[in-house]
Design an enzyme around this catalytic site. Structure first.
Site, PDB file in Angstrom:
ATOM      1  CB  CYS A 117      -0.963  -0.014   1.178  1.00 20.57           C
ATOM      2  SG  CYS A 117      -2.129  -1.409   1.122  1.00 20.57           S
ATOM      3  CG  HIS A 255      -3.342   3.235   1.999  1.00 20.40           C
ATOM      4  ND1 HIS A 255      -3.729   2.714   0.783  1.00 20.40           N
ATOM      5  CD2 HIS A 255      -3.466   2.229   2.907  1.00 20.40           C
ATOM      6  CE1 HIS A 255      -4.069   1.454   0.945  1.00 20.40           C
ATOM      7  NE2 HIS A 255      -3.925   1.138   2.215  1.00 20.40           N
ATOM      8  CG  ASN A 285      -6.602  -1.252   0.915  1.00 19.59           C
ATOM      9  OD1 ASN A 285      -5.871  -0.760   0.059  1.00 19.59           O
ATOM     10  ND2 ASN A 285      -6.136  -1.690   2.073  1.00 19.59           N
TER      11      ASN A 285
END
Length: 328
Positions: A117, A255, A285
């Site tokens: 990520c 993020h 996500n």
């Protein structure tokens, strides 16, 4: 030595698959419900890539959009830095596959394949460090196809992740005071998020597949604690290093792991939540690509006009975390 050039990053775009998978669809096979997912994550739906396509196909879509936005052509690209935790295959290079698809014949392909990520932020940093006489225009890409790496029967991970790509162009800054003003990056080895099988330590064999070790595992409480602790710290440091205060920042691009994490971080910073847009509600996500979905949204909304400021902050498996201050 010649002075280090100022560097700018812009022309943010994203690309998402057409197929929407909402919570109700997932709940048909998982022991959960729509309300539970939305309350705890903020996610209502995510996008899954068609099984006939791969990460490079999604990355190509984002790359072409960015080239059109920037007025560039493939021949202008000196290098491609591509971040992903799920490349087309271990090798050959996914960045090279994209370069071939674009016709960027002289672009140096660079793959970042394990930052998860935080890969998007690292890709911008790697690209910006390359800018100089040899590399004048670097295409940054981030793409994830997490729908292939989450266990369809695991509520802990399946509800979170989706597929997306993002892109930007990194070049020398055209004017003083613009561009990337500061970067802070930190890391600490922690195995609470990862994929156990698929590398030299634990190859994918019949036993690994039987145990589901080819899928993502995640310790959710550990991720929450680290994200809500480390992200405010690194944002404050990056803003201070840029010679600014939090009140100088127009946009906060985090993020997109969990809406509640983003809100908690903004509350800790004592900044109104509206300055940190959310895209995970409709995309989930999307790993390294998630910051680009936010940056593309900000650009579409006219919030990255010249002189505006954005903090980009990420934390990803590893753990690797960091923040960057950009003056558009």
């Amino acid at each position: 030595m010649p002075p280090v050039p100022s560097v700018t990053v812009g022309h943010f775009t994203d690309a998402v698959p057409p197929r929407t998978v909402d919570n109700v669809e997932l709940c048909a096979t998982l022991d959960t419900d729509d309300q539970w997912i939305e309350e705890r994550t903020g996610i209502r739906s995510r996008r899954f890539l068609d099984s006939a396509l791969a990460a490079s196909d999604l990355a190509l879509d984002a790359a072409r959009k960015t080239l059109r936005s920037s007025g560039s052509v493939a021949a202008d690209i000196d290098a491609i830095v591509l971040a992903t935790a799920n490349p087309d295959q271990p090798f050959p290079s996914t960045a090279l596959t994209v370069a071939h698809g674009l016709g960027a014949a002289r672009a140096v392909p660079i793959d970042l394949t394990a930052a998860a990520c935080s890969g998007g932020l690292l890709a911008i940093e790697v690209a910006s460090s390359m800018i100089g006489p040899r590399y004048r225009t670097v295409l940054v890409l981030a793409v994830e196809v997490f729908s292939r790496q989450t266990d369809p029967n695991d509520r802990t991970t399946r509800i979170f992740f989706g597929d997306a790509a993002g892109a930007a162009v990194v070049t020398a800054a055209p004017a003083s005071g613009r561009g990337i003003r500061s970067v802070v990056l930190s890391s600490e080895l922690d195995m609470s998020v990862g994929i156990r099988a698929g590398g030299s330590r634990h190859p994918v064999d019949a036993g690994a597949v039987g145990r589901g070790e080819q899928y993502i595992y995640m310790d959710g409480p550990r991720v929450w604690t680290l994200a809500t602790t480390l992200l405010p710290e690194v944002v404050r440091q990056a803003v201070s290093d840029a010679g600014m205060s939090l009140s100088d920042i127009d946009n906060f691009c985090f993020h997109q792991a969990n809406r509640n994490i983003v809100h908690d971080v903004m509350d800790t910073l004592e900044i109104e939540r509206l300055r940190a847009p959310i895209t995970l509600d409709r995309l989930g996500n999307t790993g390294a690509a998630s910051i680009f979905t936010v940056l593309a949204y900000l650009e579409r909304e006219g919030r990255t006009l010249p002189g505006r400021t954005t903090v980009i902050a990420t934390i990803g498996a590893g753990f690797i975390w960091g923040a960057m201050v950009v003056v558009h």
